[in-house]
Scaffold this motif. Structure first.
Motif, PDB file in Angstrom:
ATOM      1  N   THR A 406       6.883   6.223 -19.277  1.00 18.19           N
ATOM      2  CA  THR A 406       8.037   7.089 -19.027  1.00 18.19           C
ATOM      3  C   THR A 406       9.125   6.266 -18.352  1.00 18.19           C
ATOM      4  O   THR A 406       8.848   5.249 -17.708  1.00 18.19           O
ATOM      5  CB  THR A 406       7.698   8.282 -18.111  1.00 18.19           C
ATOM      6  OG1 THR A 406       7.223   7.791 -16.847  1.00 18.19           O
ATOM      7  CG2 THR A 406       6.663   9.187 -18.739  1.00 18.19           C
ATOM      8  N   THR A 407      10.332   6.735 -18.480  1.00 16.38           N
ATOM      9  CA  THR A 407      11.459   6.126 -17.774  1.00 16.38           C
ATOM     10  C   THR A 407      11.941   7.037 -16.657  1.00 16.38           C
ATOM     11  O   THR A 407      13.022   6.841 -16.103  1.00 16.38           O
ATOM     12  CB  THR A 407      12.611   5.831 -18.749  1.00 16.38           C
ATOM     13  OG1 THR A 407      12.838   6.985 -19.563  1.00 16.38           O
ATOM     14  CG2 THR A 407      12.286   4.642 -19.640  1.00 16.38           C
ATOM     15  N   ASP A 408      11.148   8.035 -16.353  1.00 17.24           N
ATOM     16  CA  ASP A 408      11.379   8.908 -15.215  1.00 17.24           C
ATOM     17  C   ASP A 408      10.113   8.901 -14.371  1.00 17.24           C
ATOM     18  O   ASP A 408       9.049   8.463 -14.818  1.00 17.24           O
ATOM     19  CB  ASP A 408      11.738  10.331 -15.654  1.00 17.24           C
ATOM     20  CG  ASP A 408      12.760  10.990 -14.731  1.00 17.24           C
ATOM     21  OD1 ASP A 408      12.709  10.731 -13.516  1.00 17.24           O
ATOM     22  OD2 ASP A 408      13.602  11.772 -15.233  1.00 17.24           O
ATOM     23  N   LYS A 409      10.211   9.399 -13.165  1.00 19.00           N
ATOM     24  CA  LYS A 409       9.068   9.415 -12.254  1.00 19.00           C
ATOM     25  C   LYS A 409       7.971  10.336 -12.791  1.00 19.00           C
ATOM     26  O   LYS A 409       8.269  11.375 -13.361  1.00 19.00           O
ATOM     27  CB  LYS A 409       9.528   9.880 -10.873  1.00 19.00           C
ATOM     28  CG  LYS A 409      10.548   8.950 -10.227  1.00 19.00           C
ATOM     29  CD  LYS A 409      11.158   9.547  -8.968  1.00 19.00           C
ATOM     30  CE  LYS A 409      12.155  10.632  -9.285  1.00 19.00           C
ATOM     31  NZ  LYS A 409      12.923  11.065  -8.094  1.00 19.00           N
ATOM     32  N   ASP A 410       6.720   9.948 -12.573  1.00 14.81           N
ATOM     33  CA  ASP A 410       5.601  10.712 -13.117  1.00 14.81           C
ATOM     34  C   ASP A 410       4.564  10.968 -12.024  1.00 14.81           C
ATOM     35  O   ASP A 410       3.794  10.077 -11.662  1.00 14.81           O
ATOM     36  CB  ASP A 410       4.964   9.962 -14.285  1.00 14.81           C
ATOM     37  CG  ASP A 410       3.978  10.827 -15.061  1.00 14.81           C
ATOM     38  OD1 ASP A 410       3.361  11.717 -14.453  1.00 14.81           O
ATOM     39  OD2 ASP A 410       3.830  10.608 -16.281  1.00 14.81           O
ATOM     40  N   GLY A 411       4.535  12.194 -11.509  1.00 13.77           N
ATOM     41  CA  GLY A 411       3.587  12.557 -10.464  1.00 13.77           C
ATOM     42  C   GLY A 411       2.158  12.678 -10.949  1.00 13.77           C
ATOM     43  O   GLY A 411       1.208  12.507 -10.170  1.00 13.77           O
ATOM     44  N   PHE A 412       1.965  12.991 -12.234  1.00 13.18           N
ATOM     45  CA  PHE A 412       0.612  13.070 -12.782  1.00 13.18           C
ATOM     46  C   PHE A 412      -0.086  11.714 -12.721  1.00 13.18           C
ATOM     47  O   PHE A 412      -1.199  11.589 -12.211  1.00 13.18           O
ATOM     48  CB  PHE A 412       0.640  13.530 -14.246  1.00 13.18           C
ATOM     49  CG  PHE A 412       0.934  14.986 -14.465  1.00 13.18           C
ATOM     50  CD1 PHE A 412       0.002  15.962 -14.131  1.00 13.18           C
ATOM     51  CD2 PHE A 412       2.131  15.376 -15.030  1.00 13.18           C
ATOM     52  CE1 PHE A 412       0.262  17.304 -14.362  1.00 13.18           C
ATOM     53  CE2 PHE A 412       2.404  16.718 -15.270  1.00 13.18           C
ATOM     54  CZ  PHE A 412       1.468  17.686 -14.933  1.00 13.18           C
ATOM     55  N   VAL A 413       0.553  10.691 -13.299  1.00 17.58           N
ATOM     56  CA  VAL A 413      -0.138   9.410 -13.440  1.00 17.58           C
ATOM     57  C   VAL A 413      -0.328   8.704 -12.094  1.00 17.58           C
ATOM     58  O   VAL A 413      -1.315   8.001 -11.894  1.00 17.58           O
ATOM     59  CB  VAL A 413       0.565   8.481 -14.457  1.00 17.58           C
ATOM     60  CG1 VAL A 413       0.606   9.117 -15.830  1.00 17.58           C
ATOM     61  CG2 VAL A 413       1.941   8.051 -14.007  1.00 17.58           C
ATOM     62  N   LEU A 414       0.589   8.916 -11.150  1.00 17.88           N
ATOM     63  CA  LEU A 414       0.394   8.312  -9.834  1.00 17.88           C
ATOM     64  C   LEU A 414      -0.772   8.970  -9.110  1.00 17.88           C
ATOM     65  O   LEU A 414      -1.511   8.314  -8.363  1.00 17.88           O
ATOM     66  CB  LEU A 414       1.671   8.402  -9.007  1.00 17.88           C
ATOM     67  CG  LEU A 414       2.628   7.198  -9.085  1.00 17.88           C
ATOM     68  CD1 LEU A 414       1.980   5.940  -8.505  1.00 17.88           C
ATOM     69  CD2 LEU A 414       3.097   6.939 -10.505  1.00 17.88           C
ATOM     70  N   GLY A 415      -0.959  10.281  -9.330  1.00 22.96           N
ATOM     71  CA  GLY A 415      -2.109  10.962  -8.751  1.00 22.96           C
ATOM     72  C   GLY A 415      -3.402  10.517  -9.396  1.00 22.96           C
ATOM     73  O   GLY A 415      -4.395  10.210  -8.718  1.00 22.96           O
ATOM     74  N   LEU A 416      -3.426  10.469 -10.719  1.00 18.81           N
ATOM     75  CA  LEU A 416      -4.630  10.059 -11.436  1.00 18.81           C
ATOM     76  C   LEU A 416      -4.967   8.595 -11.181  1.00 18.81           C
ATOM     77  O   LEU A 416      -6.142   8.205 -11.223  1.00 18.81           O
ATOM     78  CB  LEU A 416      -4.452  10.316 -12.935  1.00 18.81           C
ATOM     79  CG  LEU A 416      -4.451  11.795 -13.335  1.00 18.81           C
ATOM     80  CD1 LEU A 416      -3.956  11.973 -14.754  1.00 18.81           C
ATOM     81  CD2 LEU A 416      -5.843  12.403 -13.175  1.00 18.81           C
ATOM     82  N   LEU A 417      -3.955   7.785 -10.896  1.00 15.67           N
ATOM     83  CA  LEU A 417      -4.206   6.380 -10.585  1.00 15.67           C
ATOM     84  C   LEU A 417      -5.057   6.246  -9.327  1.00 15.67           C
ATOM     85  O   LEU A 417      -5.916   5.355  -9.233  1.00 15.67           O
ATOM     86  CB  LEU A 417      -2.891   5.626 -10.408  1.00 15.67           C
ATOM     87  CG  LEU A 417      -3.026   4.129 -10.100  1.00 15.67           C
ATOM     88  CD1 LEU A 417      -3.605   3.382 -11.300  1.00 15.67           C
ATOM     89  CD2 LEU A 417      -1.683   3.534  -9.688  1.00 15.67           C
TER      90      LEU A 417
END
Length: 550
Positions: A406-417
């Motif tokens: 994505t070229t915008d912030k992604d709260g899903f993937v930072l959480g899953l990381l």
């Protein structure tokens, strides 16, 4: 700022907005373009305001959407426009207004199939995926004021690159929208909502399915499932609330949504530090409910209403400071992904210098840019930035194969990381942070605000490095003074002063009569306090000198 006596406690009846009155104000009030605060104004993330203050009303949305329709026509965009909304009270009427204008302007519009909510990163992913596979340029609008209080509304435009629009784009839209407002909306094309929602030009699509299906491209979902990581999620009543159960089902993850409530008044929220309801997933006060449950889960995740931000709660240490988690995420990704060696780490200039120390230890280049995720868009799109993050708990990074996610912030993937990190290393992010600080030093970080009138804010924006005539800051020799970010040479709207073990940055606020001081020290909290006090004195003296014409 002092902490409100009810911070972290459940919202009281007197804290809760009257949703019906707010929506009425959206339709009944109209802005006066001669009043600055009531004009369309795109900040770092779109136009925001409140209907009751005449700063986010139907007139604003009609004018903005007409301006966007005209802009995309002038650019020759022939692909669809993806329209999303979050769960704020004003997002629903604004969505209806936007839909009516865009359909009337013959925009090929795509919305969520059930007319439900859509997170910001999903819109970004949809735009990127469409433009990778189709001719004609797609773009998007997201109706959200992010983590702002329940009475606020917001709308932001993402052009075909999928991320926040650059200033040169938003300036065109902002100027045109204000012209339309000044001309009493005479140039707005619109149709009845009933006709718009049933128009053959309107496409209804299941946005969630594509996004969730592709999550395995960016996160090791199999590792999380096999490790049996238990994940608690508090969506804070946000737009991704229905995504988490689908993610759990798709990838066989042990996820529990601890707060499944959607309420436009957000009456379930604990109050933030200042006593206001604010869905800030990086705030220990707003996140106090989830923090209390941390012993139940290996990893707990919070998100703001449009899901472009993340809050990470670790069983070993509670809610992580956003700067700390960014540093940990970068260190993990750079040692667990096969990305190009020259791909840089992107950070805003007010993010922690621990990131710089991590990157240096790994031999990775850093791109330091001004505040605002828009500065990361080109680097992410081109794969030149492996990771991009800002101090306010927003980030994104490349897919596992090095392509743009994505070229915008992604709260899903930072959480899953965070869950992936625990699954593959056996240590949660807080434990990784302790290991980093043991070898690289422990940062102490703060942000404060001070009053500033328009003249003083203008002075701050125009300060030059040679205006700083002192050599020592908090006992250390000043090594660098900048007013342009080294990563892209863009103006930072103030100054940053750096020493060996500390720094401060002073920036003017674009929307309030304040300026902000960000500061950090690797020598302890007393040294940090010294930096902040000296910075305040320095800026105050510069205001006095410049005002007097010296």
């Amino acid at each position: 700022m002092t902490t409100h006596q009810h911070a972290g406690k459940q919202a009281r009846p007197e804290d809760i907005i009257n949703v019906a009155r707010l929506v009425t104000d959206y339709y009944q009030y109209s802005p006066d373009v001669n009043i600055v605060e009531q004009r369309v104004s795109f900040g770092t993330s779109g136009h925001r305001g409140s209907a009751s203050n005449h700063s986010f009303n139907e007139h604003h949305i009609l004018a903005i959407c007409q301006a966007v329709a005209e802009y995309r026509f002038s650019q020759g965009y022939q692909g669809p426009l993806y329209l999303g909304k979050d769960t704020h009270a004003l997002s629903e009427p604004a969505f209806a207004s936007a839909l009516a204008v865009l359909i009337a302007n013959n925009v090929k519009l795509v919305i969520q199939a059930d007319e439900g909510f859509t997170p910001t990163p999903v819109i970004s992913r949809l735009i990127i995926e469409h433009n990778n596979q189709n001719s004609g340029q797609a773009d998007g609008l997201i109706i959200t004021p992010s983590h702002n209080p329940p009475a606020d509304g917001g709308i932001k435009y993402n052009p075909p690159h999928g991320g926040p629009a650059a200033g040169k784009v938003t300036q065109v839209i902002e100027q045109r929208a204000n012209e339309i407002l000044a001309n009493d909306l005479k140039e707005v094309r619109t149709i009845a909502y009933a006709d718009a929602i049933n128009s053959p030009e309107l496409i209804k699509q299941d946005f969630a399915s594509l996004y969730i299906e592709q999550l395995a491209q960016v996160i090791d979902m199999q590792a999380i499932a096999e490790a049996g990581v238990s994940i608690g999620v508090d969506p804070l009543g946000g737009s991704g609330i229905h995504y988490w159960p689908k993610i759990a089902e798709k990838y066989r993850l042990n996820i529990e949504v601890v707060n499944p409530v959607i309420d436009a008044a957000f009456a379930f929220m604990p109050l933030d530090k200042d006593g206001k309801i604010r869905m800030d997933c990086s705030s220990p006060y707003a996140m106090s409910g989830l923090i209390k449950l941390k012993e139940r889960f290996d990893i707990a995740i919070g998100n703001d209403p449009d899901f472009d931000r993340h809050g990470i709660v670790c069983q070993s240490g509670g809610l992580m400071n956003p700067n700390h988690y960014l540093a940990v995420a970068i260190n993990y990704l750079m040692t667990h992904r096969q990305w190009p060696n020259d791909a840089k780490v992107g950070k805003t200039l007010v993010s922690s210098s621990l990131i710089d120390r991590v990157a240096k230890a790994l031999g990775k280049p850093v791109a330091e840019v001004p505040v605002g995720f828009k500065w990361f868009v080109d680097g992410l799109q081109q794969g030149k930035l492996a990771f991009a993050g800002e101090e306010s708990a927003g980030a994104s990074f490349l897919s596992k194969d090095g392509s743009c996610w994505t070229t915008d912030k992604d709260g899903f993937v930072l959480g899953l990381l965070a869950a992936e990190m625990l699954a593959t290393t056996g240590k949660d992010p807080h434990q990784h942070y302790l290991a980093l600080t043991d070898s690289l030093g422990e940062p102490h970080y703060a942000r404060v605000e001070a009053r500033a009138n328009s003249q003083q804010k203008s002075i701050l924006v125009n300060l030059q490095p040679n205006d700083i005539t002192i050599d020592i800051l908090a006992g250390e020799r000043i090594e660098q003074v900048i007013n342009h970010a080294p990563g892209n040479n863009a103006a930072i709207g103030g100054l940053k002063v750096t020493t060996k073990n500390g720094w401060f940055a002073a920036r003017s606020s674009g929307t309030e009569d304040v300026y902000k001081i960000y500061a950090e020290s690797f020598l302890g909290t007393a040294h940090l306090a010294q930096i902040i006090e000296q910075a305040k004195t320095l800026i105050r003296n510069l205001f006095d000198a410049k005002t007097k014409g010296e």
